[in-house]
Design an enzyme around this catalytic site. Structure first.
Site, PDB file in Angstrom:
ATOM      1  N   GLY A 153     -13.127  17.004   3.359  1.00  0.00           N
ATOM      2  CA  GLY A 153     -13.632  16.563   2.052  1.00  0.00           C
ATOM      3  C   GLY A 153     -14.648  17.546   1.501  1.00  0.00           C
ATOM      4  N   ILE A 154     -14.583  17.751   0.195  1.00  0.00           N
ATOM      5  CA  ILE A 154     -15.462  18.735  -0.442  1.00  0.00           C
ATOM      6  C   ILE A 154     -16.524  18.003  -1.261  1.00  0.00           C
ATOM      7  CG2 ILE A 154     -15.562  20.696  -2.021  1.00  0.00           C
ATOM      8  CD1 ILE A 154     -12.565  21.177  -1.335  1.00  0.00           C
TER       9      ILE A 154
ATOM     10  N   ILE B 296      -4.602  12.419   1.413  1.00  0.00           N
ATOM     11  CA  ILE B 296      -4.745  13.250   2.614  1.00  0.00           C
ATOM     12  C   ILE B 296      -5.310  12.432   3.769  1.00  0.00           C
ATOM     13  CG2 ILE B 296      -5.726  15.362   3.580  1.00  0.00           C
ATOM     14  CD1 ILE B 296      -5.656  16.587   0.798  1.00  0.00           C
TER      15      ILE B 296
ATOM     16  N   HIS C  17       0.668  23.939  -7.075  1.00  0.00           N
ATOM     17  CA  HIS C  17       0.856  24.658  -5.809  1.00  0.00           C
ATOM     18  C   HIS C  17       1.618  23.846  -4.774  1.00  0.00           C
ATOM     19  CE1 HIS C  17      -2.956  22.438  -5.514  1.00  0.00           C
ATOM     20  NE2 HIS C  17      -2.558  22.198  -4.279  1.00  0.00           N
TER      21      HIS C  17
ATOM     22  N   CYS D 213      -1.855  17.474  -7.194  1.00  0.00           N
ATOM     23  CA  CYS D 213      -2.954  17.516  -6.233  1.00  0.00           C
ATOM     24  C   CYS D 213      -4.265  17.160  -6.936  1.00  0.00           C
ATOM     25  CB  CYS D 213      -3.040  18.934  -5.673  1.00  0.00           C
ATOM     26  SG  CYS D 213      -4.346  19.169  -4.466  1.00  0.00           S
TER      27      CYS D 213
ATOM     28  N   THR E 138      -6.734  18.957  -6.888  1.00  0.00           N
ATOM     29  CA  THR E 138      -7.118  20.233  -7.514  1.00  0.00           C
ATOM     30  C   THR E 138      -6.543  20.331  -8.930  1.00  0.00           C
ATOM     31  OG1 THR E 138      -7.108  21.267  -5.346  1.00  0.00           O
ATOM     32  CG2 THR E 138      -6.950  22.752  -7.232  1.00  0.00           C
TER      33      THR E 138
ATOM     34  N   VAL F  35     -12.933  22.515   7.677  1.00  0.00           N
ATOM     35  CA  VAL F  35     -11.484  22.757   7.683  1.00  0.00           C
ATOM     36  C   VAL F  35     -11.055  23.189   6.284  1.00  0.00           C
ATOM     37  CG1 VAL F  35      -9.210  21.761   8.075  1.00  0.00           C
ATOM     38  CG2 VAL F  35     -11.153  20.965   9.426  1.00  0.00           C
TER      39      VAL F  35
ATOM     40  N   HIS G 257      -8.708  18.463 -11.257  1.00  0.00           N
ATOM     41  CA  HIS G 257      -9.894  19.248 -11.657  1.00  0.00           C
ATOM     42  C   HIS G 257      -9.521  20.228 -12.771  1.00  0.00           C
ATOM     43  CE1 HIS G 257     -12.706  17.875  -8.584  1.00  0.00           C
ATOM     44  NE2 HIS G 257     -11.740  17.991  -7.688  1.00  0.00           N
TER      45      HIS G 257
END
Ligand code: NAD
Ligand code: ZN
Length: 341
Positions: free
Chosen positions: A263-264, A175, A63, A38, A40, A286, A43
């Site tokens: 999106g972050i 995504i 995860h 992912c 994540t 979301v 990161h």
């Protein structure tokens, strides 16, 4: 067992030998077969500020997974040894008002496997039985391993009614691409997806029947004219985390349009609020997936013709995990899946 852990507070992940987790009375032990990498995890690999603040050194990461139940706690009912499964990686509390109202995905005490708790990049994972999602035969292990991000896409896409609507997705990462496939599957009219990376747009067009737009070369006003759209997009899904993409989206929306934001953005980013007010736009943040409504819906869609397999562009045995992470970091990949068998 083998486990991919954040052993040192510096960039990288390291393959280690760890004890197989012991399960409690309400848990199951899952033999992991496939895992997805992912953003994540990138990161965490890079050890950026967020990761250094959030992830305890020593943690087993990961995860996104599919595997098979090999042990069952004594209180667990309704699951059997040998059951193929994936599972929700958000471990929720049961005390908050939202949780007690059954809105598990909104529990503020949520802890993530592979982020706060021991994760799935290992031969075995301990998981509360509550979090297990059994897999039907129609969903194989590699699709099972990407249900977590597909769930983000499904949850975002189902935020607003898409039937017959013109949909704009900004960001053709894995995504965004899967969200485009979902929008098509549920009956949107035009599905336009933007990116600044031609490889990602090419992949989007292979996975779903979309209009790919490279915003470094073409602007959305021209795309709307090309599609004979007289007003604007009815629904937007922001899936890049990029400020410019959100600005372009707001500009391209119809009056009264609805935007779901997954999106972050990397930090605080300015928003032209007067534009949003005068266009009467609704914005919904979301987070994650609905537990477990999104899981039911996405499994039903996969059993009924939703096909996202082409979003998986790279497959590696787990000993080549470095190649998998490098493929993800290159920006030239879709989903990367590691095989633990
Ligand atoms: P990703 O980084 O692989 O994809 C983002 C894409 O946006 C990239 O292809 C990038 O080239 C593109 N992009 C950059 N600038 C752009 C611009 N100006 N216009 C259009 N596209 C642009 O990410 P992903 O794994 O597909 O995830 C999508 C987003 O969702 C990320 O921001 C991620 O952090 C976030 N996310 C949020 C949740 C949540 O629960 N809210 C969960 C998972 C991921
Ligand atoms: Zn993920």
């Amino acid at each position: 067992m083998k486990a991919l852990a954040k052993t040192k507070p510096e960039p990288g992940l390291w393959m280690e030998r760890r004890a197989v987790p012991e399960i409690g009375p309400d848990d199951v032990l899952i033999r992991i077969r496939k895992t997805g990498i992912c953003g994540t995890d990138i990161h965490i690999w890079n050890w950026d500020d967020w990761a250094a603040r959030t992830v305890p050194v020593g943690l087993v990461t990961g995860h996104e997974f599919a595997g098979e139940i090999v042990e069952i706690g004594r209180n667990v009912e309704g699951l059997a040894i040998g059951q193929r499964c994936s599972g929700e990686g958000h471990l929720i509390g049961r005390q908050s008002r939202q949780s007690r109202a059954g809105k598990f995905h909104l529990d503020p005490a949520t802890r993530g496997i592979g982020v706060n708790e021991q994760g799935a990049f290992a031969e075995y994972l301990r998981l509360p039985a509550f979090n297990v999602v059994p897999l039907p035969d129609a969903i194989d292990d590699e699709i099972g391993a990407i249900l977590d991000p597909l769930g983000n896409a499904v949850h975002t896409a189902l935020s607003f009614d898409l039937v017959g609507e013109d949909v704009l997705i900004t960001g053709a990462g894995p995504i965004g691409i899967m969200a485009a496939a979902v929008a098509r599957h549920v009956g949107a009219r035009h599905v336009v997806i933007t990116d600044v990376n031609p490889a990602r747009l090419e992949l989007a067009a292979q996975v779903a029947d979309v209009v790919p737009v490279d915003v470094t070369k073409e602007n959305l006003a021209d795309v709307k004219a090309r599609l004979k759209m007289t007003e604007g997009f009815d629904v937007g899904m922001e899936m890049s985390g990029n400020q410019a993409a959100l600005d372009q989206m707001v500009e391209a929306m119809v009056m009264g349009g609805r935007i779901a934001m997954l999106g972050i953005p990397p930090g605080k980013s300015p928003v032209d609020w007067s534009r949003i007010v005068f266009k009467a736009i609704t914005i919904k943040g979301v987070y994650g997936r609905e537990i477990f409504e999104t899981w039911y819906k996405m499994i039903a869609m996969l059993e009924n013709g939703l096909d996202v397999r082409k979003v998986i562009t790279h497959r590696f045995g787990v000993d080549a995990f470095r190649d998998g992470f490098m493929a993800m970091k290159s920006g030239q990949s879709g989903k990367v899946v590691l095989d633990w068998t």
